[in-house]
Design a protein around this motif. Structure first.
Motif: not given
Length: 211
Positions: A71-97
């Motif tokens: 799948g797709a990798v998301q760069h720069g995820a660590s600086t996102l607001p807290d409310e964004a993180f539960d969306r990665f499993p929902a979109t089946q993101t393969a990897e986040i940094h």
């Protein structure tokens, strides 16, 4: 989607042409509005960004269904607001940094010795001034380069007092617990044991951690 398909079709043609001399890929990296470590503003704070989760999901689905990738990798995820993180499993993101977020917790912790932080920053100003872009403020320069400050001061970091290490580690542990929950990593030990095979690498324990 068109860009992904054009890239992958061309890549697969080249892979077939060159055979075993070219290794295959397991994931794709996409630009959905973020960058490694985030974008520092003039005052050293990080610019707020919004990820296009719809694009991220569609690219991941296409990568898996059509090309057999993770799948797709998301760069720069660590600086996102807290409310964004539960969306990665929902979109089946393969990897986040996430590395920069943990680095920021360490450097910005109230428990991190101010004198040591100042020494690190002085080192960056003197030894990495060649990386200081003309348009960047000092705060932006420090933010972009302080990841390179750990190595030269490794000994002093290892020798931080136990109470300081414990306080910083507690902050890191809190962030890990939050991410494990939001990213739905809890309860996945069976998958870990199935696919990850640890290899013992003998290392001498740092003197600061002995006793």
């Amino acid at each position: 989607m068109e860009e992904l398909q054009a890239f992958m079709d061309g890549y697969l043609e080249e892979l077939e042409r060159r055979g075993p001399t070219l290794k295959g890929i397991s994931k794709i990296s996409v630009q959905t509005g973020t960058t490694h470590g985030g974008v520092p503003l003039a005052d050293g704070t990080v610019a707020k960004v919004k990820i296009d989760f719809e694009v991220l999901q569609k690219l991941s689905e296409t990568a898996r269904a059509r090309y057999g990738l993770a799948g797709a990798v998301q760069h720069g995820a660590s600086t996102l607001p807290d409310e964004a993180f539960d969306r990665f499993p929902a979109t089946q993101t393969a990897e986040i940094h996430l590395a920069t977020g943990f680095q920021n917790i360490i450097y910005d912790s109230k428990s991190f010795p101010g004198q040591l932080r100042a020494k690190v920053y002085d080192h960056l100003r003197s030894e990495l001034k060649g990386e200081w872009k003309e348009k960047d403020t000092e705060e932006q320069f420090i933010y972009k380069t302080r990841k390179k400050g750990f190595g030269p001061f490794k000994q002093e970091l290892w020798e931080l007092s136990a109470d300081v290490r414990d306080e910083i580690c507690s902050e890191l542990e809190g962030k890990f617990a939050f991410l494990f929950d939001k990213l739905k990593i809890n309860g996945t030990r069976q998958l870990l044991d199935r696919f990850v095979k640890p290899v013992d690498v003998p290392l001498e324990r740092p003197a600061a951690l002995k006793g």
